[in-house]
Design a protein around this motif. Structure first.
Motif, PDB file in Angstrom:
ATOM      1  N   ARG A 275       0.813  -1.209   0.000  1.00  0.00           N
ATOM      2  CA  ARG A 275       0.000   0.000   0.000  1.00  0.00           C
ATOM      3  C   ARG A 275       0.853   1.269   0.000  1.00  0.00           C
ATOM      4  O   ARG A 275       0.498   2.257  -0.626  1.00  0.00           O
ATOM      5  CB  ARG A 275      -0.945  -0.018   1.221  1.00  0.00           C
ATOM      6  CG  ARG A 275      -1.684   1.265   1.498  1.00  0.00           C
ATOM      7  CD  ARG A 275      -2.763   1.549   0.485  1.00  0.00           C
ATOM      8  NE  ARG A 275      -3.800   0.534   0.529  1.00  0.00           N
ATOM      9  CZ  ARG A 275      -4.537   0.202  -0.530  1.00  0.00           C
ATOM     10  NH1 ARG A 275      -4.354   0.789  -1.683  1.00  0.00           N
ATOM     11  NH2 ARG A 275      -5.456  -0.737  -0.427  1.00  0.00           N
ATOM     12  N   VAL A 276       1.953   1.235   0.753  1.00  0.00           N
ATOM     13  CA  VAL A 276       2.702   2.475   0.982  1.00  0.00           C
ATOM     14  C   VAL A 276       4.025   2.509   0.221  1.00  0.00           C
ATOM     15  O   VAL A 276       4.252   3.376  -0.622  1.00  0.00           O
ATOM     16  CB  VAL A 276       2.966   2.665   2.502  1.00  0.00           C
ATOM     17  CG1 VAL A 276       3.780   3.926   2.743  1.00  0.00           C
ATOM     18  CG2 VAL A 276       1.667   2.732   3.271  1.00  0.00           C
ATOM     19  N   ALA A 277       4.894   1.569   0.550  1.00  0.00           N
ATOM     20  CA  ALA A 277       6.275   1.687   0.079  1.00  0.00           C
ATOM     21  C   ALA A 277       6.391   1.602  -1.441  1.00  0.00           C
ATOM     22  O   ALA A 277       6.999   2.456  -2.078  1.00  0.00           O
ATOM     23  CB  ALA A 277       7.138   0.620   0.749  1.00  0.00           C
ATOM     24  N   LEU A 278       5.783   0.567  -2.049  1.00  0.00           N
ATOM     25  CA  LEU A 278       5.941   0.391  -3.495  1.00  0.00           C
ATOM     26  C   LEU A 278       5.305   1.512  -4.308  1.00  0.00           C
ATOM     27  O   LEU A 278       5.956   2.106  -5.169  1.00  0.00           O
ATOM     28  CB  LEU A 278       5.368  -0.961  -3.950  1.00  0.00           C
ATOM     29  CG  LEU A 278       5.934  -2.234  -3.334  1.00  0.00           C
ATOM     30  CD1 LEU A 278       5.388  -3.446  -4.063  1.00  0.00           C
ATOM     31  CD2 LEU A 278       7.435  -2.246  -3.388  1.00  0.00           C
ATOM     32  N   PRO A 279       4.021   1.847  -4.057  1.00  0.00           N
ATOM     33  CA  PRO A 279       3.409   2.872  -4.920  1.00  0.00           C
ATOM     34  C   PRO A 279       4.036   4.254  -4.741  1.00  0.00           C
ATOM     35  O   PRO A 279       4.137   5.008  -5.700  1.00  0.00           O
ATOM     36  CB  PRO A 279       1.945   2.897  -4.469  1.00  0.00           C
ATOM     37  CG  PRO A 279       1.738   1.724  -3.611  1.00  0.00           C
ATOM     38  CD  PRO A 279       3.068   1.317  -3.093  1.00  0.00           C
ATOM     39  N   ILE A 280       4.465   4.583  -3.514  1.00  0.00           N
ATOM     40  CA  ILE A 280       4.971   5.940  -3.297  1.00  0.00           C
ATOM     41  C   ILE A 280       6.399   6.073  -3.800  1.00  0.00           C
ATOM     42  O   ILE A 280       6.788   7.105  -4.348  1.00  0.00           O
ATOM     43  CB  ILE A 280       4.864   6.315  -1.798  1.00  0.00           C
ATOM     44  CG1 ILE A 280       3.399   6.400  -1.399  1.00  0.00           C
ATOM     45  CG2 ILE A 280       5.554   7.643  -1.520  1.00  0.00           C
ATOM     46  CD1 ILE A 280       3.159   6.817   0.011  1.00  0.00           C
ATOM     47  N   LEU A 281       7.195   5.033  -3.613  1.00  0.00           N
ATOM     48  CA  LEU A 281       8.604   5.113  -4.000  1.00  0.00           C
ATOM     49  C   LEU A 281       8.972   4.005  -4.986  1.00  0.00           C
ATOM     50  O   LEU A 281       9.779   3.119  -4.674  1.00  0.00           O
ATOM     51  CB  LEU A 281       9.500   5.015  -2.754  1.00  0.00           C
ATOM     52  CG  LEU A 281       9.358   6.169  -1.764  1.00  0.00           C
ATOM     53  CD1 LEU A 281       9.963   5.802  -0.427  1.00  0.00           C
ATOM     54  CD2 LEU A 281      10.018   7.416  -2.300  1.00  0.00           C
ATOM     55  N   PRO A 282       8.401   4.031  -6.188  1.00  0.00           N
ATOM     56  CA  PRO A 282       8.688   2.939  -7.132  1.00  0.00           C
ATOM     57  C   PRO A 282      10.177   2.825  -7.473  1.00  0.00           C
ATOM     58  O   PRO A 282      10.698   1.715  -7.621  1.00  0.00           O
ATOM     59  CB  PRO A 282       7.856   3.296  -8.371  1.00  0.00           C
ATOM     60  CG  PRO A 282       7.443   4.706  -8.201  1.00  0.00           C
ATOM     61  CD  PRO A 282       7.455   4.999  -6.747  1.00  0.00           C
ATOM     62  N   GLU A 283      10.844   3.978  -7.546  1.00  0.00           N
ATOM     63  CA  GLU A 283      12.275   3.916  -7.877  1.00  0.00           C
ATOM     64  C   GLU A 283      13.064   3.239  -6.772  1.00  0.00           C
ATOM     65  O   GLU A 283      13.985   2.464  -7.030  1.00  0.00           O
ATOM     66  CB  GLU A 283      12.811   5.328  -8.112  1.00  0.00           C
ATOM     67  CG  GLU A 283      12.315   5.933  -9.401  1.00  0.00           C
ATOM     68  CD  GLU A 283      13.135   7.147  -9.769  1.00  0.00           C
ATOM     69  OE1 GLU A 283      13.357   7.974  -8.860  1.00  0.00           O
ATOM     70  OE2 GLU A 283      13.553   7.264 -10.922  1.00  0.00           O
ATOM     71  N   GLY A 284      12.707   3.577  -5.525  1.00  0.00           N
ATOM     72  CA  GLY A 284      13.348   2.911  -4.400  1.00  0.00           C
ATOM     73  C   GLY A 284      13.057   1.425  -4.442  1.00  0.00           C
ATOM     74  O   GLY A 284      13.933   0.588  -4.201  1.00  0.00           O
ATOM     75  N   ALA A 285      11.815   1.090  -4.793  1.00  0.00           N
ATOM     76  CA  ALA A 285      11.426  -0.314  -4.828  1.00  0.00           C
ATOM     77  C   ALA A 285      12.249  -1.070  -5.852  1.00  0.00           C
ATOM     78  O   ALA A 285      12.685  -2.193  -5.621  1.00  0.00           O
ATOM     79  CB  ALA A 285       9.932  -0.420  -5.154  1.00  0.00           C
ATOM     80  N   VAL A 506      -2.015  -0.959  -8.730  1.00  0.00           N
ATOM     81  CA  VAL A 506      -0.743  -0.661  -8.062  1.00  0.00           C
ATOM     82  C   VAL A 506       0.433  -0.937  -8.993  1.00  0.00           C
ATOM     83  O   VAL A 506       1.313  -0.093  -9.194  1.00  0.00           O
ATOM     84  CB  VAL A 506      -0.596  -1.495  -6.770  1.00  0.00           C
ATOM     85  CG1 VAL A 506       0.792  -1.342  -6.178  1.00  0.00           C
ATOM     86  CG2 VAL A 506      -1.655  -1.092  -5.760  1.00  0.00           C
ATOM     87  N   THR A 507       0.429  -2.126  -9.603  1.00  0.00           N
ATOM     88  CA  THR A 507       1.592  -2.499 -10.406  1.00  0.00           C
ATOM     89  C   THR A 507       1.677  -1.676 -11.690  1.00  0.00           C
ATOM     90  O   THR A 507       2.776  -1.361 -12.148  1.00  0.00           O
ATOM     91  CB  THR A 507       1.562  -4.004 -10.766  1.00  0.00           C
ATOM     92  OG1 THR A 507       0.274  -4.322 -11.275  1.00  0.00           O
ATOM     93  CG2 THR A 507       1.850  -4.851  -9.565  1.00  0.00           C
ATOM     94  N   ASP A 508       0.520  -1.295 -12.253  1.00  0.00           N
ATOM     95  CA  ASP A 508       0.573  -0.423 -13.431  1.00  0.00           C
ATOM     96  C   ASP A 508       1.239   0.886 -13.091  1.00  0.00           C
ATOM     97  O   ASP A 508       2.047   1.416 -13.863  1.00  0.00           O
ATOM     98  CB  ASP A 508      -0.849  -0.152 -13.960  1.00  0.00           C
ATOM     99  CG  ASP A 508      -1.403  -1.371 -14.675  1.00  0.00           C
ATOM    100  OD1 ASP A 508      -0.607  -2.305 -14.911  1.00  0.00           O
ATOM    101  OD2 ASP A 508      -2.608  -1.398 -14.963  1.00  0.00           O
TER     102      ASP A 508
END
Lengths: 519, 497
Positions: A275-285, A506-508
């Motif tokens: 919910r939080v980490a991936l969508p907000i910081l995709p580059e970090g992910a 989310v993944t899109d």
């Protein structure tokens, strides 16, 4: 049902805490009333959760529904924003269901030092924290709910726990607190790097932050911020090497504590990633994904090997959690919709299966007064029904096709074959092979456990003792879990159908942000 | 007719009304005691309580009026900040009176005089809120200090109480002297005691560079107030004084008196010294870092609950100083988040710390001991008090959903807003200390909930009404602000000083 759109979520979240306050106001002596009020509260909450499920628009699960967004702490632009989509809904239902089952299960046997009033109040406070986390759409609100679960669980382990309870409870608390302190710093950093296109101010809104262009950070900063969140969520999951609090906490916690911990609390971490980490910081992910995947597969193998070495049933189940959550994290690390769908399924399945395993372990301990596998045996002879239920759950846990566990593990492994195009295929295919080995080990340790506990002759020391088979409250508490494990196993679309669109959304978002093609 | 040439000052009686009501109450207590003597002994607390609540009314009407009032050539200003602080001091004093009623009437100490002294200190604090001038600040400070010296030694037959007073007095007088010297240097360098003039920097008409003199003056002045807020390394009096003084006095010292010093630092830094960041910011940085670290480290080793809370209050003072140390220096408009962070921290700290002391007093009625070990098993015979104590300790530790989280939150926000490497470094020091702090607060909770009781008498503890009301008020504030921080958040907004 217009009022329900506005109040449905809020009531589901806060009814438990109101119930907890009422429970606290009832004099200690009136145990029946206390139990009645607590059960009623949890049932009403479950009713509201089911209401949300009934009113949910399944044609558009990616959309945030029952959206409520009003002012809360204006000075920091933090708002009371709650809503559910296809990812939240199953977890809200799971939380509400598990609390009802836990209250029913403890009905006649509260762990020492008894005190049902306090234990039930804590369970209800926990419920508010858990459901709140799954519906919050504002980072600060999310953080508050995420932290609310900390104290009740600390007390639950510390007061009603086993011999080593003080050590286990403080370890649990400090590990989690450390993670959340760094997570909060990351949230703040995100806040100060953001700009809400509508108001021109900083924002904590998860939905807004997940929109491209709101967050203006360099890649390095994104990696650092993701690191803070990774620690916060990773400790909660728990991922190897932050998992060491888990076996202690699980072993010492009272049965219902273990069940809630395994069934829901661990999911707060994985949910936080999605919910939080991936969508907000995709580059970090993107930068972190290979390492998350690596730690996940280490967790799978390490957890499984530890299981093989355990003598204590509860500790074994605890380590199996580390392994299972490894599959969930592997699914998340692929950053693909297949992987994250598997992860959400894995979360629910693990919640039901491991929750049930802890219930059974607790019931066995109550009857045998030991959890040492070397002293146990012959459960199928002395309490055949419980023996069969244990067998069924162990099969589900090892990922037998047709039961729920399978749909959490198999698609996760499959997804690792083809991660998001910006990630290295070789790396993830290696992970896939390792994870597949993990499933074999899982079969090994669960079958060994089952053999020792359930098969063979009844040991000498329990020959003359009457071992009571599954009784009333246990049936009521376990039956829904058994049914769900089977139903989800036979008909996984029940869950995938809800989560799929929301996960794709989310993944899109991630794929667009990274200019990647999601396969 | 002799004309002295000094025009009578314009006095806005509405703006002065809170101070006038408190001063009137002081005189009333004195008169009633003088005329009725022992017969009216029990009434002193009631008069004091009503006087304090009465003074709150003009504060509220002034707040509703809006608009700033400046009197006595700008030395006394009534603006939003002053009003918020006055309301805070009045409410804290009211709570302290509630907490004191039973313990004072049950002991053999002078009762009316106790409230007299408390209210005199309160008067000093209220004036402090409005002071924008070195002399006024100094007078206000002494009006706070002298009664509190006496209060610390109120149990005059007790050895420890005497020690408490003496240490507090000697350190206090010394720091006053240092501070006064510093102020005289600042005055010499700028040619004025008015903070608004001091803000313009050292005078240049003498053909000398007075910058160094002014910096030394700033340093010495701040040292004096560092003593008041018990920041490391000027904290040595705190544990002994807190332990020896009567517990309600300790609550008063640790919240109201500390806030009084903090308020002075506010006006000095944000009005007078703001342009000279490089003179004071490093000092405050070091004091904040040391206070947090040393306070927390020593607190973990304490066996006496009051001493533990004393060291925790040193650490809390460090947290409060953090925003000062990181306030950005580019112009007066950019320090909003630092400014409001300390104000909010102070308000929240008031509620949770008074609550902790009040609960402690209720518990000590049974255990008759300040040892932390005497808290063992409290949950089994006094569950409500154990829960209250946990709420306050958790809040002090900064665990959501209790108000303390928001205090810590705005403090961290200020460090990130500060944006410099030093600001981030202090943020990390604060983060590490937040976790250490949990250790000793959590230890008390652990004893209360997880251990078997050691006391013989396990019947429920009877809590006097006034004390119970104080605990309830603090607990409600702590929880309500924790859930809906907006209640306090607006109060921290900067008014144009």
């Amino acid at each position: 049902m217009n009022w329900f759109d506005d109040w449905g979520i809020t009531l589901t979240v806060f009814i438990p805490i109101v119930g907890a306050i009422i429970v606290l106001l009832i004099p200690k002596g009136e145990e029946e009333t206390i139990k009645g009020v607590a059960l009623l509260t949890s049932l009403v909450t479950l009713g509201f959760a089911i209401g949300l499920m009934a009113e949910f628009d399944y044609d558009d699960t990616a959309k945030l529904q029952f959206d409520v967004n009003t002012s809360w702490i204006d000075v920091i632009n933090s708002r009371y924003h709650v809503a559910i989509d296809g990812i939240s809904l199953p977890l809200v239902l799971l939380s509400a269901l598990i609390i009802v089952l836990c209250i029913v299960y403890s009905w006649n046997h509260f762990p020492e030092p008894h005190n049902p009033k306090a234990l039930l109040a804590l369970m209800l406070v926990l419920e508010t924290g858990m459901i709140g986390t799954f519906v919050a759409q504002d980072l600060i609100l999310f953080f508050i709910f995420f932290e609310v679960v900390l104290l009740p669980m600390y007390f639950m382990i510390g007061v009603w726990g086993g011999k080593n309870r003080e050590y286990a409870s403080i370890k649990f608390f400090l590990f989690t607190l450390f993670g959340s302190a760094l997570m909060l710093l990351s949230f703040l950093a995100v806040y100060f790097s953001s700009k809400d296109p509508l108001t021109g101010q900083h924002t904590f809104d998860i939905v807004t932050l997940s929109t491209a262009g709101v967050l203006d950070v360099s890649k390095t900063a994104a990696v650092v911020m993701f690191g803070g969140m990774f620690l916060g969520f990773g400790i909660k999951v728990p991922m190897f090497p932050f998992h060491t609090w888990l076996p202690d906490a699980h072993t010492e916690a009272p049965t219902v504590g273990s069940v809630i911990l395994a069934a829901v609390l661990l999911k707060l971490g994985t949910y936080g990633f999605i919910r939080v980490a991936l969508p907000i910081l995709p580059e970090g992910a993107q930068e972190w994904a290979p390492y998350i995947g690596l730690l996940a597969v280490i967790g799978i193998i390490y957890g499984a090997l530890n299981c093989l070495a355990q003598k204590d049933v509860k500790r074994l189940i605890a380590f199996s959690s580390v392994a299972h959550m490894g599959f969930v994290m592997l699914g998340i690390a692929t950053l693909t919709s297949a992987g994250i769908n598997a992860a959400v399924f894995g979360m629910v399945a693990h919640g039901l299966i491991t929750g049930l395993l802890f219930f059974i372990a607790g019931s066995m301990q109550e009857r045998y007064h030991t959890r040492e596998m070397s002293r146990l045996g012959g459960l199928l002879i002395s309490a055949p029904k419980m023996g069969w239920i244990l067998g069924f759950t162990a099969m589900a846990s090892l990922g037998l096709p047709g039961l729920a566990g399978f749909w959490g593990e198999f698609p996760a492994i499959l997804a690792a074959y083809e991660p998001l195009s910006v990630l290295s295929e070789e790396t993830f295919r290696t992970y896939m092979v390792i994870a597949a080995v993990g499933t074999v080990l899982a079969a090994a340790y669960l079958l060994v456990m089952y053999q020792r506990v359930a098969m063979g002759e009844v040991p000498e020391e329990f020959k003359d003792e009457h071992i009571h088979d599954v009784h009333g409250p246990e049936w009521i508490a376990w039956a829904p879990m058994l049914i769900l494990i089977l139903a989800l196993g036979v008909f996984p679309k029940l869950l995938f159908g809800i989560t799929d669109d929301a996960v794709k959304h989310v993944t899109d978002g991630i794929a667009t942000a990274l200019n990647a093609t999601s396969k | 007719m002799l004309s002295v040439g000094i025009p009578a000052p314009d006095i806005d009686y509405h703006a002065l009304a809170p101070e006038i009501v408190v001063a009137g109450t002081i005189l009333l207590i004195l008169l009633v005691d003088l005329i009725f003597g022992d017969r009216a002994r029990a009434h002193a607390s009631r008069i004091a309580a009503f006087g304090v609540l009465g003074a709150l009314i003009p504060v509220l009407t002034l707040g509703a009026d809006g608009g700033d009032v400046s009197m006595f050539n700008g030395t006394f200003v009534v603006d939003n900040f002053a009003l918020v602080m006055k309301a805070f001091f009045l409410i804290v004093t009211y709570l302290v009176i509630l907490v004191s009623v039973d313990s004072m009437s049950e002991s053999d100490v002078a009762e009316p005089e106790y409230y007299l002294m408390t209210l005199t200190a309160l008067l000093g604090m209220m004036v402090m809120g409005s002071s924008r001038d070195l002399i006024t600040i100094f007078v206000a400070l002494e009006t706070i200090s002298i009664p509190t010296y006496l209060l610390a030694g109120w149990k005059k037959h007790e050895h420890k109480s005497n020690e408490a007073m003496l240490k507090y007095f000697v350190f206090g007088v010394l720091s006053s002297a240092v501070m006064l010297y510093g102020m005289s240097l600042v005055y010499g360098a700028t040619g004025s005691t008015l903070l608004s003039v001091i803000a313009e920097g050292p005078r240049t008409d003498l053909g000398q560079d007075l910058g160094t003199v002014m910096n030394v003056g700033i340093f010495l002045t701040l040292v004096g107030f560092a003593f008041k807020v018990s920041a490391v390394p000027f904290h040595f009096w705190t544990p002994d004084t807190y332990e020896g003084a009567p517990t309600p006095v300790t609550a008063f010292l640790s919240v109201a008196s500390k806030a009084g010093g903090m308020v002075a630092i506010f006006s000095l830094i944000y009005v007078g010294f703001y342009g000279r960041t490089d003179a004071w910011q490093p000092i405050i940085w070091v004091m904040a870092a040391l206070s947090m670290t040393v306070g927390n480290m020593i607190a973990t080793k304490q066996t006496n609950i009051v001493r533990m809370l004393a060291y925790s209050s040193i650490a809390q003072a460090g947290f409060m100083l953090v925003p000062f140390a990181v306030a950005p220096e580019d112009g007066l408009n950019s320090y909003q988040s630092a400014f409001s962070a300390t104000v909010i921290y102070m308000l929240i700290y008031g509620a949770m710390n008074i609550g902790a002391f009040a609960t402690l007093m209720a518990i000590a009625r049974r255990t008759r001991s300040g040892e932390i070990s005497s808290f063992a098993g409290l949950f089994s015979y006094a569950p409500t008090l154990a829960m209250m104590m946990s709420i306050f300790l958790m809040s002090l530790a900064g665990v959501p959903i209790f108000a303390g989280w928001f205090a810590k939150f705005v403090m961290f926000q200020a460090t990130i807003d500060g944006g410099t490497g030093m600001a981030y470094a202090l943020g990390i020091v604060a983060a590490v200390n937040s976790v250490i702090a949990f250790f000793y607060y959590g230890n008390v909770i652990r004893l209360m909930f997880f251990r078997e009781p050691t006391v013989e008498d396990r019947s429920p503890i009877r809590v006097p009404t006034a004390l119970g009301a104080a605990i309830a008020l603090c607990a409600i504030t702590t929880v309500a602000v924790g859930i809906y921080p907006e209640l306090f958040a607006r109060l921290g907004e900067r008014t144009p000083f």
